[in-house]
Design a protein around this motif. Sequence first.
Motif, PDB file in Angstrom:
ATOM      1  N   ILE A 145       6.896 -24.364 -18.796  1.00  0.00           N
ATOM      2  CA  ILE A 145       5.849 -24.500 -20.001  1.00  0.00           C
ATOM      3  C   ILE A 145       6.143 -25.811 -20.673  1.00  0.00           C
ATOM      4  O   ILE A 145       7.166 -25.759 -21.245  1.00  0.00           O
ATOM      5  N   VAL A 146       5.055 -26.609 -20.882  1.00  0.00           N
ATOM      6  CA  VAL A 146       5.490 -27.999 -21.445  1.00  0.00           C
ATOM      7  C   VAL A 146       4.271 -28.163 -22.686  1.00  0.00           C
ATOM      8  O   VAL A 146       4.706 -28.542 -23.511  1.00  0.00           O
ATOM      9  N   THR A 147       3.178 -27.389 -22.624  1.00  0.00           N
ATOM     10  CA  THR A 147       2.375 -27.497 -23.804  1.00  0.00           C
ATOM     11  C   THR A 147       1.572 -26.175 -23.792  1.00  0.00           C
ATOM     12  O   THR A 147       1.391 -25.304 -22.775  1.00  0.00           O
ATOM     13  N   ALA A 148       1.198 -25.684 -25.091  1.00  0.00           N
ATOM     14  CA  ALA A 148       0.624 -24.286 -25.342  1.00  0.00           C
ATOM     15  C   ALA A 148      -0.095 -24.252 -26.647  1.00  0.00           C
ATOM     16  O   ALA A 148       0.395 -25.122 -27.405  1.00  0.00           O
ATOM     17  N   GLU A 149      -1.157 -24.012 -26.740  1.00  0.00           N
ATOM     18  CA  GLU A 149      -1.882 -23.860 -28.111  1.00  0.00           C
ATOM     19  C   GLU A 149      -2.357 -22.310 -28.126  1.00  0.00           C
ATOM     20  O   GLU A 149      -2.939 -21.697 -27.241  1.00  0.00           O
ATOM     21  N   ALA A 150      -2.649 -21.657 -29.321  1.00  0.00           N
ATOM     22  CA  ALA A 150      -3.253 -20.520 -29.684  1.00  0.00           C
ATOM     23  C   ALA A 150      -4.570 -20.528 -29.595  1.00  0.00           C
ATOM     24  O   ALA A 150      -5.115 -21.755 -30.137  1.00  0.00           O
ATOM     25  N   THR A 151      -5.465 -19.873 -28.891  1.00  0.00           N
ATOM     26  CA  THR A 151      -7.053 -19.803 -28.719  1.00  0.00           C
ATOM     27  C   THR A 151      -7.495 -18.715 -29.437  1.00  0.00           C
ATOM     28  O   THR A 151      -8.620 -18.638 -29.541  1.00  0.00           O
ATOM     29  N   GLY A 152      -6.646 -17.807 -30.089  1.00  0.00           N
ATOM     30  CA  GLY A 152      -7.209 -16.603 -30.579  1.00  0.00           C
ATOM     31  C   GLY A 152      -5.970 -15.737 -30.830  1.00  0.00           C
ATOM     32  O   GLY A 152      -4.825 -16.145 -30.762  1.00  0.00           O
ATOM     33  N   GLU A 153      -6.300 -14.568 -31.368  1.00  0.00           N
ATOM     34  CA  GLU A 153      -5.330 -13.615 -31.827  1.00  0.00           C
ATOM     35  C   GLU A 153      -4.485 -12.962 -30.516  1.00  0.00           C
ATOM     36  O   GLU A 153      -5.146 -12.505 -29.720  1.00  0.00           O
ATOM     37  N   GLY A 154      -3.223 -13.592 -30.522  1.00  0.00           N
ATOM     38  CA  GLY A 154      -2.546 -13.217 -29.433  1.00  0.00           C
ATOM     39  C   GLY A 154      -3.004 -14.040 -27.977  1.00  0.00           C
ATOM     40  O   GLY A 154      -2.403 -13.505 -26.673  1.00  0.00           O
ATOM     41  N   ARG A 155      -3.694 -15.018 -27.824  1.00  0.00           N
ATOM     42  CA  ARG A 155      -4.201 -15.774 -26.710  1.00  0.00           C
ATOM     43  C   ARG A 155      -3.878 -17.020 -26.911  1.00  0.00           C
ATOM     44  O   ARG A 155      -3.817 -17.642 -27.818  1.00  0.00           O
ATOM     45  N   TYR A 156      -3.346 -17.604 -25.563  1.00  0.00           N
ATOM     46  CA  TYR A 156      -2.773 -19.035 -25.522  1.00  0.00           C
ATOM     47  C   TYR A 156      -3.302 -19.558 -24.115  1.00  0.00           C
ATOM     48  O   TYR A 156      -3.378 -18.747 -23.343  1.00  0.00           O
ATOM     49  N   LYS A 157      -3.358 -20.873 -24.227  1.00  0.00           N
ATOM     50  CA  LYS A 157      -3.456 -21.794 -23.224  1.00  0.00           C
ATOM     51  C   LYS A 157      -2.780 -22.862 -23.181  1.00  0.00           C
ATOM     52  O   LYS A 157      -2.424 -23.373 -24.215  1.00  0.00           O
ATOM     53  N   GLY A 158      -2.357 -23.488 -21.803  1.00  0.00           N
ATOM     54  CA  GLY A 158      -1.651 -24.583 -22.083  1.00  0.00           C
ATOM     55  C   GLY A 158      -1.346 -24.950 -20.370  1.00  0.00           C
ATOM     56  O   GLY A 158      -2.170 -24.694 -19.453  1.00  0.00           O
ATOM     57  N   THR A 159      -0.262 -25.691 -20.300  1.00  0.00           N
ATOM     58  CA  THR A 159      -0.002 -26.350 -18.880  1.00  0.00           C
ATOM     59  C   THR A 159       1.594 -26.212 -18.758  1.00  0.00           C
ATOM     60  O   THR A 159       2.532 -26.205 -19.612  1.00  0.00           O
ATOM     61  N   ALA A 160       2.056 -26.164 -17.291  1.00  0.00           N
ATOM     62  CA  ALA A 160       3.335 -25.887 -16.778  1.00  0.00           C
ATOM     63  C   ALA A 160       3.734 -27.066 -16.012  1.00  0.00           C
ATOM     64  O   ALA A 160       2.941 -27.255 -15.214  1.00  0.00           O
ATOM     65  N   ASP A 161       4.893 -27.503 -15.969  1.00  0.00           N
ATOM     66  CA  ASP A 161       5.608 -28.274 -15.174  1.00  0.00           C
ATOM     67  C   ASP A 161       6.336 -27.769 -14.090  1.00  0.00           C
ATOM     68  O   ASP A 161       7.566 -27.198 -14.316  1.00  0.00           O
ATOM     69  N   LEU A 162       5.749 -27.745 -12.910  1.00  0.00           N
ATOM     70  CA  LEU A 162       6.491 -26.837 -11.835  1.00  0.00           C
ATOM     71  C   LEU A 162       7.931 -27.686 -11.518  1.00  0.00           C
ATOM     72  O   LEU A 162       8.830 -26.750 -11.139  1.00  0.00           O
ATOM     73  N   PRO A 189       1.749 -31.424  -9.885  1.00  0.00           N
ATOM     74  CA  PRO A 189       2.827 -30.175 -10.292  1.00  0.00           C
ATOM     75  C   PRO A 189       3.291 -30.355 -11.609  1.00  0.00           C
ATOM     76  O   PRO A 189       3.888 -29.171 -12.164  1.00  0.00           O
ATOM     77  N   LYS A 190       3.002 -31.322 -12.415  1.00  0.00           N
ATOM     78  CA  LYS A 190       3.373 -31.686 -13.652  1.00  0.00           C
ATOM     79  C   LYS A 190       2.464 -30.842 -14.708  1.00  0.00           C
ATOM     80  O   LYS A 190       2.729 -30.863 -15.963  1.00  0.00           O
ATOM     81  N   ALA A 191       1.218 -30.601 -14.173  1.00  0.00           N
ATOM     82  CA  ALA A 191      -0.058 -30.161 -15.219  1.00  0.00           C
ATOM     83  C   ALA A 191      -0.735 -28.709 -14.593  1.00  0.00           C
ATOM     84  O   ALA A 191      -1.626 -28.988 -14.250  1.00  0.00           O
ATOM     85  N   ILE A 192       0.046 -27.856 -14.607  1.00  0.00           N
ATOM     86  CA  ILE A 192      -0.675 -26.384 -13.861  1.00  0.00           C
ATOM     87  C   ILE A 192      -1.061 -25.665 -15.220  1.00  0.00           C
ATOM     88  O   ILE A 192      -0.418 -25.178 -16.238  1.00  0.00           O
ATOM     89  N   PRO A 193      -2.293 -25.540 -15.210  1.00  0.00           N
ATOM     90  CA  PRO A 193      -3.072 -24.631 -16.406  1.00  0.00           C
ATOM     91  C   PRO A 193      -2.721 -23.366 -16.120  1.00  0.00           C
ATOM     92  O   PRO A 193      -2.769 -22.817 -15.246  1.00  0.00           O
ATOM     93  N   PHE A 194      -2.599 -22.780 -17.536  1.00  0.00           N
ATOM     94  CA  PHE A 194      -2.198 -21.203 -17.562  1.00  0.00           C
ATOM     95  C   PHE A 194      -2.866 -20.719 -18.640  1.00  0.00           C
ATOM     96  O   PHE A 194      -3.371 -21.422 -19.839  1.00  0.00           O
TER      97      PHE A 194
END
Length: 253
Positions: A145-162, A189-194
Motif C-alpha cells: 500500500i502506497v496511498t490511502a484515505e478515509a472515506t467514512g467511518e472505518g472505510r478507506y480507499k487507495g492504491t497499492a504497488d505490486l 502494477p504501481k497503482a492497484i486500486p483497493f
Amino acid sequence: MRRLIPAISIALAAALVAGCGTNSGDSAQNSTAPATSAADPVTAVQQAMDRSLAGTVSMDASVKAGNQSITLNGKMDPAAKAIHVTGNAPEPMEARLIGDAAYIKSDSLEGEKPWMKIDLNKLRPNSSLRQSFDLKSQTGLIGGIVTAEATGEGRYKGTADLEKAAAAASADGGMREGIESSAKLAKDPKAIPFEATVDGEGRLTALSYTIATKTLGDLVTDMKMSEFGKPVTVTAPPASETESASEEMYKFF
C-alpha cells in the motif's frame, strides 16, 4: 492433474494473499496497539490486517476474471497452522491443513480415494501449493500500500504497488514470486486500486481490489473477514478415504 493444481493453488492463496503474517501471540481482542483512528490511513489499514490475523478468523473470498470465477469460504488458526477451505475453483473442492499435512478433495484428482494427502515438507521451495499454505509468507497486497484515505467511518480507499509488495514479501514459500508474476500481468502494477473496511476494534473486515491485466481483463478480488477469536477445529479426513500423493505427483506440485 496438471490443470487442477494451479486452480487449487490460486483458490487457497486467495484466502490469504491480502494478509500479512503476524509475530504477535496476542489475540485480536486483546490487542493493545494504538487505535486505528490515531494512525495515518496507510498504517491504519496495514495494522488492521495484522489485528485480523492475530487470532482465529473466518474468510469469504472471490476472485473473478471475465466470466470465470473462484469462490471460497475458509477458517483458519494461524498459531496452530490449521486451515479449512471449501469452494469452487472452479469445480467444487475442499482443502484442510493440519501442521505440515495438507488434504485436498476434488473430482479432478486422479486417485482411488476422495482425499489426497500432501506432505508440505516434500514440496519444492518455490511451489505455488506450498505458497498457498505457508501462513508466514503471506504479505501480499497489504505490504504494498502506497496511498490511502478515509472515506467514512472505518472505510478507506487507495492504491497499492505490486512491486513494493513483492519486495516486502518473504522469499520463502514462493509468495514473492507469485506477486511478481501478478505485477508482470498488470497494466500498471504501481497503482492497484483497493477499498477496505475496518471495524471498531481496528480489525480489517473487508478488502477488495482490482488488477487490470494486459491480456485477461480485470482480475477482481473481494474478501470478507469475520468470527474473530471463534475456536477453529480442523480434523483429518478418515484414513479409509485418504491416499498419500505419489512421488510422481510431487513433480506437479
